[in-house]
Design a protein around this motif. Structure first.
Motif, PDB file in Angstrom:
ATOM      1  N   VAL A 186       1.870   9.971  -2.746  1.00 34.57           N
ATOM      2  CA  VAL A 186       3.207   9.404  -2.546  1.00 34.57           C
ATOM      3  C   VAL A 186       3.187   8.256  -1.534  1.00 34.57           C
ATOM      4  CG1 VAL A 186       5.612   9.899  -1.970  1.00 34.57           C
ATOM      5  CG2 VAL A 186       4.266  11.596  -3.210  1.00 34.57           C
ATOM      6  N   PRO A 187       2.466   8.374  -0.411  1.00 41.65           N
ATOM      7  CA  PRO A 187       2.349   7.200   0.463  1.00 41.65           C
ATOM      8  C   PRO A 187       1.769   5.981  -0.251  1.00 41.65           C
ATOM      9  CG  PRO A 187       1.664   9.149   1.653  1.00 41.65           C
ATOM     10  CD  PRO A 187       1.869   9.571   0.226  1.00 41.65           C
ATOM     11  N   ALA A 188       0.786   6.198  -1.133  1.00 43.41           N
ATOM     12  CA  ALA A 188       0.201   5.080  -1.879  1.00 43.41           C
ATOM     13  C   ALA A 188       1.232   4.452  -2.808  1.00 43.41           C
ATOM     14  CB  ALA A 188      -1.011   5.557  -2.681  1.00 43.41           C
ATOM     15  N   MET A 189       2.090   5.275  -3.392  1.00 40.05           N
ATOM     16  CA  MET A 189       3.149   4.762  -4.251  1.00 40.05           C
ATOM     17  C   MET A 189       4.133   3.913  -3.453  1.00 40.05           C
ATOM     18  SD  MET A 189       3.774   8.244  -6.502  1.00 40.05           S
ATOM     19  CE  MET A 189       5.399   7.730  -7.061  1.00 40.05           C
ATOM     20  N   VAL A 190       4.440   4.362  -2.239  1.00 39.01           N
ATOM     21  CA  VAL A 190       5.412   3.645  -1.409  1.00 39.01           C
ATOM     22  C   VAL A 190       4.811   2.367  -0.834  1.00 39.01           C
ATOM     23  CG1 VAL A 190       6.778   3.753   0.717  1.00 39.01           C
ATOM     24  CG2 VAL A 190       6.711   5.733  -0.826  1.00 39.01           C
ATOM     25  N   THR A 242     -12.893   7.293   4.598  1.00 40.20           N
ATOM     26  CA  THR A 242     -12.667   7.593   6.007  1.00 40.20           C
ATOM     27  C   THR A 242     -13.432   8.809   6.493  1.00 40.20           C
ATOM     28  OG1 THR A 242     -10.440   6.700   5.720  1.00 40.20           O
ATOM     29  CG2 THR A 242     -10.869   7.904   7.744  1.00 40.20           C
ATOM     30  N   TRP A 243     -13.445   9.865   5.677  1.00 37.72           N
ATOM     31  CA  TRP A 243     -14.049  11.102   6.165  1.00 37.72           C
ATOM     32  C   TRP A 243     -15.151  11.674   5.273  1.00 37.72           C
ATOM     33  CZ3 TRP A 243      -8.567  10.692   6.407  1.00 37.72           C
ATOM     34  CH2 TRP A 243      -8.090  10.483   7.707  1.00 37.72           C
ATOM     35  N   GLY A 244     -15.458  11.064   4.166  1.00 35.71           N
ATOM     36  CA  GLY A 244     -16.473  11.613   3.277  1.00 35.71           C
ATOM     37  C   GLY A 244     -15.884  12.624   2.316  1.00 35.71           C
ATOM     38  N   GLU A 245     -16.721  13.177   1.480  1.00 29.53           N
ATOM     39  CA  GLU A 245     -16.252  14.060   0.418  1.00 29.53           C
ATOM     40  C   GLU A 245     -15.999  15.493   0.891  1.00 29.53           C
ATOM     41  OE1 GLU A 245     -18.168  12.032  -3.528  1.00 29.53           O
ATOM     42  OE2 GLU A 245     -19.358  13.502  -2.428  1.00 29.53           O
ATOM     43  N   THR A 247       1.926  10.468   6.344  1.00 30.86           N
ATOM     44  CA  THR A 247       2.097   9.017   6.243  1.00 30.86           C
ATOM     45  C   THR A 247       1.312   8.311   7.339  1.00 30.86           C
ATOM     46  OG1 THR A 247       4.323   9.337   5.330  1.00 30.86           O
ATOM     47  CG2 THR A 247       3.783   7.144   6.165  1.00 30.86           C
ATOM     48  N   ALA A 248       1.372   8.867   8.546  1.00 32.44           N
ATOM     49  CA  ALA A 248       0.596   8.295   9.650  1.00 32.44           C
ATOM     50  C   ALA A 248      -0.896   8.361   9.345  1.00 32.44           C
ATOM     51  CB  ALA A 248       0.906   9.045  10.949  1.00 32.44           C
ATOM     52  N   LEU A 249      -1.335   9.474   8.766  1.00 32.81           N
ATOM     53  CA  LEU A 249      -2.738   9.611   8.377  1.00 32.81           C
ATOM     54  C   LEU A 249      -3.121   8.555   7.343  1.00 32.81           C
ATOM     55  CD1 LEU A 249      -3.320  13.466   7.966  1.00 32.81           C
ATOM     56  CD2 LEU A 249      -4.334  11.964   9.672  1.00 32.81           C
ATOM     57  N   TYR A 250      -2.222   8.334   6.393  1.00 32.68           N
ATOM     58  CA  TYR A 250      -2.516   7.363   5.337  1.00 32.68           C
ATOM     59  C   TYR A 250      -2.652   5.959   5.918  1.00 32.68           C
ATOM     60  CZ  TYR A 250      -2.118   4.498   1.184  1.00 32.68           C
ATOM     61  OH  TYR A 250      -2.357   3.568   0.201  1.00 32.68           O
ATOM     62  N   VAL A 251      -1.733   5.594   6.792  1.00 37.25           N
ATOM     63  CA  VAL A 251      -1.791   4.269   7.413  1.00 37.25           C
ATOM     64  C   VAL A 251      -3.102   4.110   8.174  1.00 37.25           C
ATOM     65  CG1 VAL A 251      -0.752   2.762   9.157  1.00 37.25           C
ATOM     66  CG2 VAL A 251       0.707   4.042   7.573  1.00 37.25           C
ATOM     67  N   ASP A 295      -6.042   4.033   5.613  1.00 39.63           N
ATOM     68  CA  ASP A 295      -6.036   2.866   4.729  1.00 39.63           C
ATOM     69  C   ASP A 295      -6.271   1.565   5.480  1.00 39.63           C
ATOM     70  OD1 ASP A 295      -5.669   1.670   2.124  1.00 39.63           O
ATOM     71  OD2 ASP A 295      -3.725   0.953   2.836  1.00 39.63           O
ATOM     72  N   THR A 296      -5.742   1.483   6.705  1.00 42.03           N
ATOM     73  CA  THR A 296      -5.813   0.214   7.433  1.00 42.03           C
ATOM     74  C   THR A 296      -6.613   0.293   8.725  1.00 42.03           C
ATOM     75  OG1 THR A 296      -3.802   0.625   8.731  1.00 42.03           O
ATOM     76  CG2 THR A 296      -3.521  -0.335   6.537  1.00 42.03           C
TER      77      THR A 296
END
Length: 235
Positions: A115-119, A139-142, A207-211, A214-215
């Motif tokens: 959902v964060p990726a969609m937003v 970021t963290w491996g498999e 969401t904070a984790l995704y940011v 991702d960035t």
């Protein structure tokens, strides 16, 4: 369809289950999009209003519905496996129950950032799943372990709520049916409130984790240690 067990389920029953899952997934995703959009704007220094978030989610209604269909389909598949487990022998039931748990956990992990990726990137469901998996791998491996700190705190609140409900029940027992109704209403409001608050908190944290994943940027209000410790590679 005279029986009530899983073996009596037909196309109609499974269709109703799917529609129910679809509706629940749609509602949950819609409001998750609202929360994530609001969080995104806050991380960027803005302050989205309630209706701005609602309107944003409405603009993504097609993506939300498409993702809801996928989520409902996976839920139905897991339900089918559950029903198979109930009809299987003892050993088969154990194996299928383990399979359901593992598949459910894997699905939760690989779709954590959907959902964060969609937003953030306006991705369709399949691309969002790929983005979620890629973000985790990069970021963290498999091999990852998620620390469910919020889940533990939520469990404690539920436990306190159960204890408080029993106490309230005995305190108001003298009022008869009215006391029972009051207890039930208060308990329902409490547990619904806990679920709502922790769902929002979990969505904001994800969401904070995704940011961060991702960035590489640390959202305002979070530390690098907090985000890095959310997932740890297996030793």
């Amino acid at each position: 369809m005279n029986g009530v067990g899983p073996e009596s389920y037909g196309i109609t029953e499974y269709l109703l289950i799917f529609i129910t899952y679809l509706g629940l997934a749609f509602i949950a995703t819609f409001f998750n999009v609202c929360v994530i959009y609001t969080t995104k704007i806050r991380f960027e220094g803005g302050n989205a209003t309630f209706w701005e978030s609602i309107n944003f989610a409405r603009s993504k209604i097609g993506l939300i519905f498409a993702w809801s269909v996928i989520a409902a389909t996976v839920g139905l598949i897991l339900r089918l496996i559950d029903n198979m487990a109930e009809r299987a022998g003892e050993s088969g039931r154990i194996v299928l129950n383990i399979l359901t748990s593992v598949l459910g956990m894997m699905w939760s992990i690989i779709t954590i950032f959907v959902v964060p990726a969609m937003v953030y990137h306006n991705l369709g469901p399949m691309d969002a799943i790929k983005k979620s998996v890629e973000t985790l791998k990069r970021t963290w491996g498999e091999s990852l372990i998620r620390y469910f700190g919020l889940g533990l705190i939520q469990f404690l609140f539920f436990l306190l709520g159960i204890i408080a409900t029993f106490i309230l029940f005995f305190v108001l027992a003298g009022l008869g049916p009215i006391g029972i109704i009051i207890t039930v209403v208060i308990a329902l409001l409490y547990f619904l409130g806990v679920i709502l608050v922790f769902n929002v908190a979990n969505t904001v944290f994800n969401t904070a984790l995704y940011v961060y994943a991702d960035t590489g940027k640390i959202p305002e209000g979070y530390s690098r240690e907090t985000l890095q410790n959310a997932f740890k590679p297996k030793g």
